[in-house]
Design a protein around this motif. Structure first.
Motif, PDB file in Angstrom:
ATOM      1  N   UNK A  30     -51.494 -93.222  19.983  1.00  0.00           N
ATOM      2  CA  UNK A  30     -50.700 -94.251  20.670  1.00  0.00           C
ATOM      3  C   UNK A  30     -49.242 -93.799  20.702  1.00  0.00           C
ATOM      4  N   UNK A  31     -48.774 -93.292  19.569  1.00  0.00           N
ATOM      5  CA  UNK A  31     -47.422 -92.734  19.525  1.00  0.00           C
ATOM      6  C   UNK A  31     -47.282 -91.562  20.477  1.00  0.00           C
ATOM      7  N   UNK A  32     -48.312 -90.699  20.517  1.00  0.00           N
ATOM      8  CA  UNK A  32     -48.272 -89.540  21.400  1.00  0.00           C
ATOM      9  C   UNK A  32     -48.254 -89.927  22.868  1.00  0.00           C
ATOM     10  N   UNK A  33     -49.044 -90.964  23.227  1.00  0.00           N
ATOM     11  CA  UNK A  33     -49.106 -91.397  24.630  1.00  0.00           C
ATOM     12  C   UNK A  33     -47.756 -91.922  25.097  1.00  0.00           C
ATOM     13  N   UNK A  34     -47.129 -92.774  24.280  1.00  0.00           N
ATOM     14  CA  UNK A  34     -45.822 -93.310  24.659  1.00  0.00           C
ATOM     15  C   UNK A  34     -44.736 -92.242  24.566  1.00  0.00           C
ATOM     16  N   UNK A  35     -44.839 -91.393  23.545  1.00  0.00           N
ATOM     17  CA  UNK A  35     -43.839 -90.340  23.368  1.00  0.00           C
ATOM     18  C   UNK A  35     -43.879 -89.295  24.460  1.00  0.00           C
ATOM     19  N   UNK A  36     -45.046 -89.085  25.047  1.00  0.00           N
ATOM     20  CA  UNK A  36     -45.156 -88.070  26.095  1.00  0.00           C
ATOM     21  C   UNK A  36     -44.637 -88.569  27.437  1.00  0.00           C
ATOM     22  N   UNK A  37     -44.305 -89.865  27.531  1.00  0.00           N
ATOM     23  CA  UNK A  37     -43.871 -90.427  28.813  1.00  0.00           C
ATOM     24  C   UNK A  37     -42.481 -91.060  28.756  1.00  0.00           C
ATOM     25  N   UNK A  38     -42.290 -92.072  27.885  1.00  0.00           N
ATOM     26  CA  UNK A  38     -41.046 -92.857  27.902  1.00  0.00           C
ATOM     27  C   UNK A  38     -39.784 -92.031  27.633  1.00  0.00           C
ATOM     28  N   UNK A  39     -39.750 -91.176  26.593  1.00  0.00           N
ATOM     29  CA  UNK A  39     -38.529 -90.390  26.377  1.00  0.00           C
ATOM     30  C   UNK A  39     -38.231 -89.433  27.529  1.00  0.00           C
ATOM     31  N   UNK A  40     -39.278 -89.071  28.285  1.00  0.00           N
ATOM     32  CA  UNK A  40     -39.071 -88.198  29.442  1.00  0.00           C
ATOM     33  C   UNK A  40     -38.218 -88.862  30.501  1.00  0.00           C
ATOM     34  N   UNK A  41     -38.371 -90.186  30.637  1.00  0.00           N
ATOM     35  CA  UNK A  41     -37.539 -90.936  31.584  1.00  0.00           C
ATOM     36  C   UNK A  41     -36.087 -90.905  31.118  1.00  0.00           C
ATOM     37  N   UNK A  42     -35.894 -91.045  29.796  1.00  0.00           N
ATOM     38  CA  UNK A  42     -34.544 -90.968  29.232  1.00  0.00           C
ATOM     39  C   UNK A  42     -33.949 -89.584  29.478  1.00  0.00           C
ATOM     40  N   UNK A  43     -34.735 -88.548  29.238  1.00  0.00           N
ATOM     41  CA  UNK A  43     -34.251 -87.176  29.444  1.00  0.00           C
ATOM     42  C   UNK A  43     -33.909 -86.923  30.907  1.00  0.00           C
TER      43      UNK A  43
END
Length: 381
Positions: A332-345
């Motif tokens: 679950x952490x991996x799924x959100x981590x692989x997407x949401x921070x990418x928007x920030x970046x």
């Protein structure tokens, strides 16, 4: 099933999960999509990994995990062949999603087999070996995918994975496994056994840990390309050597666990190192970034190697349910981590991206401290 056989299966299973990661910038160019969209190839697999393991854990509580592992590996091998034939990005996503539905069956089956076949110090040791195999799979899956892509074409590595998985699956003999007798409960009955507060805090900390790890590893090719002007897939793959060097720290986890006052103390200390490494990753100096990346990986692997056996020790639920819950929170952490921070970046750059990860990592540290204090008070009570 002998442990070395299971560990080799684990390595190739993790090839499936992580092989696309160093190729994300290549997929972005080849299919003309944005970085965050290319990153969804990882999200498409981790999203079902976040949900399915717990359900599989309930399913496996009454079944032979080796039979499930065999079927899952054959399907994963066939899906790798399908991945090479996909003519569009949407079809790549579909295959990745199907792999994400299958991978948790394999992962939960392997951890359940270890959790039910071993106990005490042997459980800690063999779980560490298993996590070491996942590290090897993650590292070589990334590096070899990048290397094969540079020397031949990206599809070539998937042919190797496909035939290896099918061959290894056919050599599994499920008949030798005898499942320990457990009271027959309803799914709700199994879930109630996970209500231990310390278990839930540990699950939450693992969620935060892998959120940060998946985010950095997913967008590492773009950071290397945009900040450090490294664009060749082979060079990007070599940067993952810091991953392998850091992974060696996991071998020392049983020794560290003996030296620490408790597993909770060790987790808290390593979470502090995890936080510091994320701060250092803000640097735009390549040497500092690579050192911080190695430290970051080392901290993550020690946390993972400590948390997995700890949750098996403190949970009252069957191993399949306990590990299904662990894998669900992890991915679950991996799924959100692989997407949401990418928007920030994509919108705010490297510094904002790292500060986003730092905030999540601090929450993980807080959950470890909370879980430790709650467990301590429960013991005293």
């Amino acid at each position: 099933m002998r442990l070395p056989h299971l560990l080799i299966c684990s390595v190739f299973i993790f090839f499936v999960l992580y092989a696309p990661q160093p190729l994300l910038s290549l997929f972005a160019r080849e299919f003309n999509v944005l970085p965050a969209v290319a990153g969804s190839l990882m999200t498409a697999t981790m999203l079902p990994l976040a949900i399915a393991p717990f359900l599989y854990g309930l399913f496996l509580a009454k079944r032979n995990p080796l039979k499930i592992l065999r079927i899952a590996m054959i399907f994963l091998g066939l899906s790798c062949l399908l991945f090479t034939l996909a003519p569009s990005f949407k079809l790549l996503l579909l295959v990745r999603f199907l792999q994400g539905l299958t991978l948790p069956a394999a992962l939960t089956a392997m951890t359940s087999y270890i959790g039910t076949s071993y106990s005490n110090d042997t459980l800690q040791k063999n779980m560490t070996f298993y996590i070491g195999s996942t590290i090897a799979g993650g590292y070589f899956g990334r590096v070899l995918a990048a290397l094969f892509s540079d020397l031949w074409h990206w599809q070539s590595f998937y042919y190797v994975i496909a035939f290896a998985l099918i061959g290894l699956a056919l050599s599994i003999k499920p008949q030798g496994f005898i499942k320990a007798k457990q009271p027959m409960l309803s799914p709700l009955g199994y879930i109630k056994q996970l209500k231990n507060g310390s278990v839930l805090k540990l699950y939450g900390a693992v969620f935060c840990m892998f959120f940060c790890f998946a985010a950095l590893l997913n967008y590492l090719p773009f950071i290397l390309q945009n900040t450090f002007l490294i664009t060749n897939t082979r060079d990007i793959g070599l940067v993952y050597s810091g991953y392998l060097i850091g992974a060696l720290a996991s071998v020392a986890t049983p020794w560290l666990a003996k030296k620490a006052p408790s597993p909770w103390h060790l987790l808290a200390a390593v979470f502090i190192i995890y936080n510091v490494s994320i701060l250092l990753l803000i640097s735009h100096q390549l040497s500092v970034f690579l050192i911080a990346f190695t430290l970051f990986c080392a901290a993550m692997f020690v946390i993972h190697s400590s948390a997995a056996p700890l949750v098996n020790k403190i949970s009252k639920a069957p191993a399949s349910v306990t590990n299904g819950g662990y894998v669900s929170f992890y991915y679950s952490g991996g799924a959100l981590g692989s997407l949401l921070p990418g928007v920030v970046y994509q919108h705010s750059g490297q510094t904002a991206f790292m500060l986003c990860l730092l905030s999540v990592c601090i929450v993980g540290f807080s959950l470890v401290m909370w879980g430790y204090l709650e467990g301590k008070n429960t013991t005293r009570g």
